[in-house]
Structure formats: structure tokens, C-alpha cells
Design a protein around this motif. Sequence first.
Motif: not given
Length: 97
Positions: A52-53, A61-65, A68-73
Motif C-alpha cells: 500500500a502507498v 525517504s529515497n526508499d519510500a519514493q 512508490f514508483a515500483v507500485w506505480m509501475a
Amino acid sequence: TARAGQRALAEFAELLGGRGVARMQLSARRGEDRVELTLAWAGDPLPERAAAVAAEDLLGSNDAQERFAVWMATREAQGFTQRQAGAGWEVRLSFED
């Protein structure tokens, strides 16, 4: 299906480009009821897909971002896997066609 694949590849390209990955290899395969895309690169693996995002992740953090990008993709994909491939990594996405 084509738009979903394009959106996924754009998200991954932006994420990997932000990491300094200058070269990626793409292959595609069409099956009877699906399209499979494989994106490979030399470098570190992507973080695990977030279950979940939240919008706050984009300011985190960079890891959280990256999660999120992997979830979007992967949000429109029917299947998503990541594995080590030679000296690098690859992701495989499948989309119902």
C-alpha cells in the motif's frame, strides 16, 4: 494493454534513470491472452513492491519514493517478478490482453 505497458516502462525508466542507469534492455512477448515485458539493467535491484502507498511516501525517504514508483509501475500488471540476471537484474511484467 499497450498503454498500461507504456506507463509501467516509463515509471521504471524514470526510476532507473534517477539511479544513474544509462542502459536498459527491453524484450516483449505476446502470448495468446497476455503481453509479457522484461526489462533488464546492470546495477542494484529495485525495492520490493509496496503493498500500500500513500501520497506522503513521495516526500519520504529515497526508499519510500522508490517503493512508490515500483507500485506505480506495477499497479496495472497481472504479474510482476524481479530476479537477478547475470551481472544485473530484470523485472518481468505480464498484462492481460
